[in-house]
Design an enzyme around this catalytic site. Structure first.
Site, PDB file in Angstrom:
ATOM      1  CG  ASP A  57      -2.163  -0.843   1.172  1.00 55.72           C
ATOM      2  OD1 ASP A  57      -2.447  -1.560  -0.099  1.00 55.72           O
ATOM      3  OD2 ASP A  57      -2.710  -1.372   2.003  1.00 55.72           O
ATOM      4  CE1 TYR A 174      -2.387   7.295  13.930  1.00 54.47           C
ATOM      5  CE2 TYR A 174      -2.808   9.598  12.817  1.00 54.47           C
ATOM      6  CZ  TYR A 174      -2.588   8.806  13.974  1.00 54.47           C
ATOM      7  OH  TYR A 174      -1.999   9.297  15.075  1.00 54.47           O
ATOM      8  CB  SER A 177      -4.748   3.002  14.442  1.00 54.54           C
ATOM      9  OG  SER A 177      -4.432   4.144  14.051  1.00 54.54           O
TER      10      SER A 177
END
Length: 279
Positions: A57, A174, A177
Site C-alpha cells: 500500500d 490510521y 487505529s
C-alpha cells in the site's frame, strides 16, 4: 462506482512502479519483458494510461502522488509482494492473470473519492495537497489548541495531540487505529477523528469521529503559532505558523482497473482485519 474509459483499438501506455525489494524487482522484470514485445502495450512513465504499482500500500500511495495531477487520465492496479495489501488486487504469483486481464481490458474502472487539503500560512501562502488515505495535523512539543469549523460554523475548540481527516478508503488506515469508523467508498464523505483529545470539566470535545458529507467543508484554525507536523498520506512536513487548514472532497477521484480479479471493498476489509472465519 464503476465507469469506463474508451480504449477501443488504442495502444495502452503502461508505467511500472516498484519498490526496491527483491521480489518486487522480479515481478517488474517479468512485466517489462512481456510488455516490451506486445504491440498492444507501450511502456512509458510519461502520460501513462495504466500505472502498475508493485510492492504494498505504501508503494501505491507513492504511485498515486507521482500521478496525482493526471488522475483524470490514469487507472491504477496493484500487485502485492508481501502480506495482503488493502489497495492491491493481485499477489506476486498472479502476474500471468494480471497480464491476461489487461489484454482483455475494455477500460472499466472502479473510482474512489480523495481528499483535497489547503494549508494557509501566516505570510499568506497557501500550500495545496491531495491525499488518498488521510491528512493529519499535530503539534509535537505542546498541546495543540485549534478551533474546528464545519461550514463556517465553529463546532468545537480542540485540545490534544492532533486531528486526522480521512477518506472512505483511508478510514481503514490510521483513522481505524484512532477508533474511527470504517466507511464504504461509495459514501463520498470525510471523517474527522481526534488524536488524544483532552476532556475534563474545563476542556471538552465531542470525543468521537464525525462524518462530513461531500458538500461540506472542514476548517482547522490553530490558536497558537509554532511548528506543526502535517502528514499527507506517507509524506510528513514541518510547517511554521499555520493559520488554517481546509479539507474538502476533491472533484477528481482515483481510478482502479476493474477486472474479474478486482476485490470488493468489504472483502478487502475482511482480509485485512479479520481473515478466515470458522463456519
Amino acid at each position: 462506482m464503476m465507469t469506463q474509459m474508451n480504449y477501443t483499438g488504442k495502444v495502452k501506455r503502461v508505467a511500472i512502479i516498484a519498490n526496491g525489494k527483491y521480489q518486487s524487482k522480479r515481478v517488474a522484470s517479468k512485466l517489462f519483458s512481456v510488455f516490451k514485445d506486445d504491440p498492444d502495450f507501450y511502456l512509458s512513465k510519461k502520460n501513462p494510461d495504466i500505472v502498475i504499482s508493485i510492492g504494498g500500500d505504501g508503494m501505491l500511495l507513492s504511485a498515486f502522488h507521482m500521478y496525482e495531477k493526471e488522475l483524470d487520465k490514469v487507472r491504477f492496479v496493484g500487485i502485492h509482494t508481501g502480506h495482503l495489501g488493502f489497495y492491491t488486487d493481485y499477489r506476486d504469483f498472479e502476474v500471468d492473470k494480471l497480464i491476461d486481464n489487461l489484454r482483455k481490458d475494455k477500460g472499466e474502472q472502479i473510482s474512489y473519492p480523495i481528499l483535497k487539503v489547503a494549508i494557509t500560512l501566516d505570510d499568506g501562502r497557501v500550500v495545496k495537497a491531495r491525499a488518498l488515505n488521510e491528512a493529519t495535523v499535530k503539534r509535537i512539543e505542546k498541546t495543540m489548541v485549534a478551533d474546528v469549523i464545519i461550514n463556517h460554523v465553529k463546532f468545537e475548540s480542540f485540545r490534544g495531540d492532533g486531528i486526522s481527516v480521512s477518506t472512505p478508503t483511508g478510514s481503514t488506515a490510521y483513522n481505524k487505529s484512532l477508533g474511527g469508523a470504517v466507511l464504504h467508498p461509495t459514501i463520498e464523505a470525510l471523517q474527522l477523528t481526534e488524536i488524544s483529545s483532552l476532556n475534563n470539566r474545563v476542556f471538552r470535545t465531542l470525543g468521537s469521529s464525525i462524518i462530513i458529507p461531500k458538500k461540506d467543508k472542514i476548517e482547522l484554525v490553530p490558536k497558537r503559532l509554532g511548528i506543526y507536523t502535517i502528514s499527507i498520506d506517507n509524506k510528513t512536513y514541518q510547517l511554521k505558523n499555520v493559520t488554517k487548514v481546509e479539507y474538502f472532497i476533491d472533484d477528481e477521484k482515483i481510478h482502479f482497473v476493474s477486472s474479474p480479479s478486482h476485490t470488493s471493498f468489504w472483502e478487502r476489509v475482511k482480509d485485512a482485519f479479520i481473515g478466515e472465519i470458522d463456519s
